[in-house]
Design a protein around this motif. Sequence first.
Motif, PDB file in Angstrom:
ATOM      1  N   UNK A   1      36.914  18.681   2.772  1.00 34.93           N
ATOM      2  CA  UNK A   1      37.060  20.055   3.174  1.00 34.93           C
ATOM      3  C   UNK A   1      36.142  20.300   4.248  1.00 34.93           C
ATOM      4  N   UNK A   2      36.771  20.760   5.458  1.00 32.01           N
ATOM      5  CA  UNK A   2      35.987  21.254   6.571  1.00 32.01           C
ATOM      6  C   UNK A   2      35.702  22.565   6.571  1.00 32.01           C
ATOM      7  N   UNK A   3      34.526  23.087   7.479  1.00 37.33           N
ATOM      8  CA  UNK A   3      34.077  24.410   7.447  1.00 37.33           C
ATOM      9  C   UNK A   3      34.264  25.077   8.586  1.00 37.33           C
ATOM     10  N   UNK A   4      34.725  24.402   9.596  1.00 29.27           N
ATOM     11  CA  UNK A   4      34.761  25.261  10.888  1.00 29.27           C
ATOM     12  C   UNK A   4      33.514  25.474  11.681  1.00 29.27           C
TER      13      UNK A   4
ATOM     14  N   UNK B   1      35.209  34.422  16.220  1.00 34.07           N
ATOM     15  CA  UNK B   1      35.210  35.225  15.074  1.00 34.07           C
ATOM     16  C   UNK B   1      34.743  34.523  13.452  1.00 34.07           C
ATOM     17  N   UNK B   2      35.092  33.003  13.589  1.00 33.36           N
ATOM     18  CA  UNK B   2      34.649  32.474  12.468  1.00 33.36           C
ATOM     19  C   UNK B   2      33.443  31.949  12.325  1.00 33.36           C
ATOM     20  N   UNK B   3      32.587  32.106  13.300  1.00 31.76           N
ATOM     21  CA  UNK B   3      31.275  31.452  13.359  1.00 31.76           C
ATOM     22  C   UNK B   3      30.315  32.027  12.468  1.00 31.76           C
ATOM     23  N   UNK B   4      29.381  31.245  12.182  1.00 30.82           N
ATOM     24  CA  UNK B   4      28.245  31.740  11.130  1.00 30.82           C
ATOM     25  C   UNK B   4      27.284  32.479  11.879  1.00 30.82           C
ATOM     26  N   UNK B   5      26.893  33.696  11.308  1.00 27.81           N
ATOM     27  CA  UNK B   5      26.207  34.658  11.891  1.00 27.81           C
ATOM     28  C   UNK B   5      26.835  35.973  12.600  1.00 27.81           C
ATOM     29  N   UNK B   6      28.189  35.876  12.400  1.00 29.12           N
ATOM     30  CA  UNK B   6      28.994  37.130  12.807  1.00 29.12           C
ATOM     31  C   UNK B   6      29.225  37.119  14.344  1.00 29.12           C
ATOM     32  N   UNK B   7      29.288  38.378  14.732  1.00 27.93           N
ATOM     33  CA  UNK B   7      29.632  38.671  16.145  1.00 27.93           C
ATOM     34  C   UNK B   7      28.047  38.689  17.081  1.00 27.93           C
ATOM     35  N   UNK B   8      27.823  37.432  17.690  1.00 29.02           N
ATOM     36  CA  UNK B   8      26.466  37.372  18.525  1.00 29.02           C
ATOM     37  C   UNK B   8      26.941  37.280  19.656  1.00 29.02           C
ATOM     38  N   UNK B   9      26.170  37.737  20.667  1.00 27.16           N
ATOM     39  CA  UNK B   9      26.510  37.876  22.153  1.00 27.16           C
ATOM     40  C   UNK B   9      25.254  37.262  23.010  1.00 27.16           C
ATOM     41  N   UNK B  10      25.721  36.924  24.032  1.00 24.98           N
ATOM     42  CA  UNK B  10      24.769  36.405  25.053  1.00 24.98           C
ATOM     43  C   UNK B  10      25.061  36.513  26.407  1.00 24.98           C
ATOM     44  N   UNK B  11      24.295  36.634  27.456  1.00 26.52           N
ATOM     45  CA  UNK B  11      24.696  36.904  28.691  1.00 26.52           C
ATOM     46  C   UNK B  11      24.519  35.577  29.365  1.00 26.52           C
ATOM     47  N   UNK B  12      25.621  35.044  30.067  1.00 26.72           N
ATOM     48  CA  UNK B  12      25.505  34.041  30.771  1.00 26.72           C
ATOM     49  C   UNK B  12      25.136  34.051  32.150  1.00 26.72           C
ATOM     50  N   UNK B  13      24.120  34.007  32.758  1.00 28.13           N
ATOM     51  CA  UNK B  13      23.755  34.693  33.903  1.00 28.13           C
ATOM     52  C   UNK B  13      24.244  34.032  35.149  1.00 28.13           C
ATOM     53  N   UNK B  14      24.701  32.721  34.714  1.00 24.95           N
ATOM     54  CA  UNK B  14      25.159  31.923  35.959  1.00 24.95           C
ATOM     55  C   UNK B  14      26.735  31.388  36.106  1.00 24.95           C
ATOM     56  N   UNK B  15      27.457  32.456  35.614  1.00 22.95           N
ATOM     57  CA  UNK B  15      28.896  32.208  35.192  1.00 22.95           C
ATOM     58  C   UNK B  15      29.632  33.385  35.904  1.00 22.95           C
ATOM     59  N   UNK B  16      30.285  33.198  37.109  1.00 26.63           N
ATOM     60  CA  UNK B  16      31.115  34.220  37.650  1.00 26.63           C
ATOM     61  C   UNK B  16      32.320  34.601  36.967  1.00 26.63           C
ATOM     62  N   UNK B  17      32.619  35.867  36.761  1.00 30.03           N
ATOM     63  CA  UNK B  17      33.611  36.383  35.915  1.00 30.03           C
ATOM     64  C   UNK B  17      34.715  36.959  36.729  1.00 30.03           C
ATOM     65  N   UNK B  18      35.872  36.525  36.820  1.00 24.35           N
ATOM     66  CA  UNK B  18      36.277  35.190  36.337  1.00 24.35           C
ATOM     67  C   UNK B  18      35.794  34.122  37.249  1.00 24.35           C
ATOM     68  N   UNK B  19      35.738  32.844  36.695  1.00 22.63           N
ATOM     69  CA  UNK B  19      35.379  31.693  37.648  1.00 22.63           C
ATOM     70  C   UNK B  19      36.305  31.426  38.614  1.00 22.63           C
ATOM     71  N   UNK B  20      37.775  31.787  38.339  1.00 24.51           N
ATOM     72  CA  UNK B  20      38.562  31.616  39.340  1.00 24.51           C
ATOM     73  C   UNK B  20      39.268  32.818  39.576  1.00 24.51           C
TER      74      UNK B  20
END
Length: 797
Positions: free
Chosen positions: A293-296, A711-730
């Motif tokens: 049994x896996x738990x993702x 959506x399946x991750x432990x801890x629910x909807x958690x967010x963070x800012x990636x300060x060093x990633x252009x959006x979109x990268x391409x």
Amino acid sequence: MGVAAQDDAQLRRREIEHDRRLLFTRWRATTVGDLRPVPSIYSIVRVLRCSGPTAHTSACRLPRSCRGTMKTDSTLLSPGGACRISVQGHSGRPLTMLDISTRVRIDMPRLPRGCVVAIVATVVALTGGLQAQVPESGRGYPAEDWPLAGGNWSSSRYSTLTDITTETVDRLGGAWVTRLEGGASSRATPVVKDGVLYLTAGANVFAIDGKTGETVWRWQPDSAETQMVPSWQGVGLGDDLVFVGLRSSQVAALRQDTGELVWAESVGSVPQQAGETVTTAPIHAQGKVFVGVANGDSGGQGRIVALDAATGEIAWTFFVVPRPGEFGHDTWPQDSDVWQVGGGGVWLVGTVDPDLGMVYFSTGNPVPMFGGEVREGDNLFTASVLALDMETGERRWHYQVVRHDVWDADIATPLLLYEVEVDGQPRKALAAMRADGILFLFDRETGEPLIPIEERPVPQDADLRTAETQPFPVGAESIIPDCAFWRDRVPPPFELSCSVFTPPTVNQQAVVALGAPIPMVRVTPMSFSPQTGYIYAQGRGHVGHAKRFEDPWISDNRPGGYLRLGLPESSGVLAAVDPRTNRVVWKQEIPGGRLATSGPLTTAGGLVFWGSADGQVDAYDARTGERVWAFQTTPAGVRMRPGPAATYAVDGTQYIAIPMGGELWAFALDGTVPPRDVPASEPLEDLARWIGPAPRETDEIETATLRENPSWSLGGSRHAIDEYAFNPPRAQVTAGTRVRFVNNGEMPHTVAARDGSWTTGTLEPAMSSYVTFDTPGTFRYHCTDHPWAIGEITVEP
């Protein structure tokens, strides 16, 4: 002795000899030529017993004198349960059918006449019963059939068929191809019994005629709401049933001949926890079905479960993360309950050795994946080989290949059992490949390493509570490229760390490391050829950002996976390793875009078969690694996820079967189905994970990106800012477009072309600037203050 007495004795001897010959003749007509061991039946036939003072059934009519009271280790019941042949173990050697017949012959003169008559009826009946009850199809290397995802109980993925060889492979062609109904795609290994192939595809289980490719039956869940979607790894066979793991965290049994659902049993939490699923192809052995049994990575705990094959009743459950009071619980924090969400998912099919009475599985990473600071300790039994008692589920031995895993560097390929000679002595061995491409080799009875394992210091991060050392087999060679391969390929401003155990950090943005953020020797099975003595495996070498967010519960690894502009493409490898030395014998370097989900199949014809992401099926010489055959199953340039190949025979013809996306192909000598195309002159581009996502049409580019937990991750909807990633990268624009660069981060950024041709100047938070792009082409830019933050823009005419 009087004449009458002599005549009676002579008559008695003649009767016994007649009955003995009758028994032996009937036995030989069915199974006496079978020298296969009878699992769980040891030593000699001791006693024949009846269930009552005088039994009166069609199967057994015995006087009281036939009854015995000897305590036995195992009992074989006759039809109706009236008579029993009991056997007592003392030799430890598996009993063969020939042993049984011989012992019955020897012991028969000592038995009363009634017992002898009953033996003739009972033992011959038991012969059929043994053959029906003992799943011997998993023992020995497969030939005409391929009853398990790994071929047999050992998961060695080797066949004894020899029609297709290095000498005849140039005659190999398509025998048939079938489009899987409903538009389903498959990457499961087909299993085969009596000329019928069984495999999972999408939400289906299919039975396919192995000679014609026609669908025999198709099973689907009643409704999408049930989530009874079959495992992508396929099915297992036994007792005329097809066993399949489901996304609903259930195991189901279907009738092999019709596909009718017989039973479905939950093996996870009730009610089901988020992320719990059964991805393993079930193993059937000795009346039991074994699954993981896996738990993702969604919390909870992985587990290994044994079920009764006939009823689905759970026989035992082994939880990967030990409970309080259990061995290994002290390797988790004692001041928190984080062990309850500790992970250790069991993703991949296991192996079994009924003669030793053990079943083996590998386990996944602990949870949170990168958050080592909240789970101090080695975190048993994650990232481990587990050897469990088949009957009880008790741990017999284990070995942890990664302590306190913060890299997802666990064992991510199915285990493999094989035989090897060590110091002149035959050994039953087990091979486990860590995600960095290094083989760990054990005696599968004791867990003793067959090649010594040493502890080596690894890079440390005090905040992550990293283990000071990690295990490495002495002299072992990884199948994927080492640091020397990458050193000249990684340009500034990136700094290359040569350890796969480089901890993911919050503040060392320029550091890239081998295998970061996740080592990629994973998912696809290995194979072992007793002809060559080699183990065959595939893997992907790469370097990536060794970074994470401050929040330990964010498991989105795209910051290290998708932001790869400026880094080299990955390198695929198909390799042969000699387990006697743990050194690579040969390897085929494969463009990363071709590496897929197939894995090798080896045969007694001296060949290795393998499917690629571009739709090509290749065959290699098992000894030298030379490619000797190739067949294009799709139009050139199509990308897919092929499954591992299997081989079988119908009416004396050997076939190679392999799922290629939405189609199932079978190949045979002098097959008449032609290739769909010639191989493309240019290899497929590497996957988005290794080169970043495709360009997106936009006239606005942001300097930072919002990351959100899956959506399946432990801890629910958690967010963070990636300060060093252009959006979109391409980004993609047409010539003459005026593009707005906006700083949506929390610190100043200066965006500039890497060739110095333009700059936005310094952009404070919330500020923006415009740049017009007139010249067609593809151009890269970066933040001059943080040069590891790289973007790309394509200007169309």
